[in-house]
Design a protein around this motif. Structure first.
Motif, PDB file in Angstrom:
ATOM      1  N   GLU A 197       2.118   6.378  -7.024  1.00 50.76           N
ATOM      2  CA  GLU A 197       1.065   7.059  -7.489  1.00 50.76           C
ATOM      3  C   GLU A 197       1.302   8.564  -7.732  1.00 50.76           C
ATOM      4  O   GLU A 197       0.861   9.506  -8.412  1.00 50.76           O
ATOM      5  N   GLN A 198       2.504   9.080  -6.908  1.00 47.44           N
ATOM      6  CA  GLN A 198       2.794  10.528  -7.064  1.00 47.44           C
ATOM      7  C   GLN A 198       3.825  10.919  -8.056  1.00 47.44           C
ATOM      8  O   GLN A 198       4.161  11.862  -8.082  1.00 47.44           O
ATOM      9  N   SER A 199       4.031   9.664  -8.849  1.00 49.24           N
ATOM     10  CA  SER A 199       4.940   9.874 -10.005  1.00 49.24           C
ATOM     11  C   SER A 199       6.529   9.874  -9.317  1.00 49.24           C
ATOM     12  O   SER A 199       6.854  10.878  -8.759  1.00 49.24           O
TER      13      SER A 199
ATOM     14  N   GLY B  13       0.960  -1.304   0.175  1.00 47.08           N
ATOM     15  CA  GLY B  13      -0.015  -0.076  -0.080  1.00 47.08           C
ATOM     16  C   GLY B  13       0.932   1.329   0.165  1.00 47.08           C
ATOM     17  O   GLY B  13       0.676   2.201  -0.779  1.00 47.08           O
ATOM     18  N   GLU B  14       1.988   1.211   0.830  1.00 48.59           N
ATOM     19  CA  GLU B  14       3.023   2.627   0.852  1.00 48.59           C
ATOM     20  C   GLU B  14       3.651   2.733  -0.283  1.00 48.59           C
ATOM     21  O   GLU B  14       3.556   3.472  -1.167  1.00 48.59           O
ATOM     22  N   GLU B  15       3.864   1.503  -0.994  1.00 49.40           N
ATOM     23  CA  GLU B  15       4.852   1.551  -2.222  1.00 49.40           C
ATOM     24  C   GLU B  15       3.771   2.064  -3.504  1.00 49.40           C
ATOM     25  O   GLU B  15       4.241   2.916  -4.399  1.00 49.40           O
ATOM     26  N   LYS B  16       2.377   1.667  -3.501  1.00 49.20           N
ATOM     27  CA  LYS B  16       1.487   2.078  -4.565  1.00 49.20           C
ATOM     28  C   LYS B  16       1.485   3.346  -4.397  1.00 49.20           C
ATOM     29  O   LYS B  16       1.223   4.367  -5.254  1.00 49.20           O
ATOM     30  N   ALA B  17       1.079   4.112  -2.979  1.00 55.02           N
ATOM     31  CA  ALA B  17       1.001   5.646  -2.841  1.00 55.02           C
ATOM     32  C   ALA B  17       2.150   6.332  -3.351  1.00 55.02           C
ATOM     33  O   ALA B  17       1.708   7.471  -3.925  1.00 55.02           O
ATOM     34  N   LEU B  18       3.331   5.783  -3.301  1.00 54.31           N
ATOM     35  CA  LEU B  18       4.338   6.734  -3.396  1.00 54.31           C
ATOM     36  C   LEU B  18       4.404   6.672  -4.841  1.00 54.31           C
ATOM     37  O   LEU B  18       4.805   7.563  -5.712  1.00 54.31           O
TER      38      LEU B  18
END
Length: 84
Positions: free
Chosen positions: A27-29, A20-25
Motif C-alpha cells: 500500500e506504500q507503493s 498483513g505486513e505484505e499488504k501494508a508494504l
C-alpha cells in the motif's frame, strides 16, 4: 486441541501476519519503499512461501497417514525454485 492442530493453527496465524505486513508494504507503493522496505518485502514473500510449503507438507503427510511432525521448513533456495 491436539499438538498437530495447534501447530497448523500457528502456521496459519503466521501466514495471516505476513500477509498483513505484505499488504501494508504494498500500500506504500513500491516506488516509495526504501531499500530496507524492499528487502523486507522480499523476506516476507520468501517466508510466506516457506509457510505455505510447510502447511502443504503437513496436510499431505496427514492425508497419507504419515506423521506431520516430519514436515520441516525447507530452505528458501528450495522453496523459491518451485514452479507455480
Amino acid at each position: 486441541m491436539s499438538d498437530e492442530k495447534r501447530a497448523e493453527k500457528d502456521i496459519l496465524s503466521r501466514i495471516t501476519e505476513l500477509i498483513g505486513e505484505e499488504k501494508a508494504l504494498r500500500e506504500q507503493s513500491e516506488h516509495r519503499l526504501t531499500p530496507d522496505e524492499r528487502s523486507r518485502m522480499r523476506s516476507v514473500a520468501t517466508e510466506l512461501d516457506q509457510c505455505w510449503d510447510l502447511l502443504r507438507q503437513r496436510r499431505a503427510q496427514g492425508e497419507y497417514g504419515e506423521e506431520a511432525p516430519e514436515a520441516r521448513v525447507r530452505p528458501a533456495s528450495e522453496v523459491e525454485g518451485y514452479w507455480q
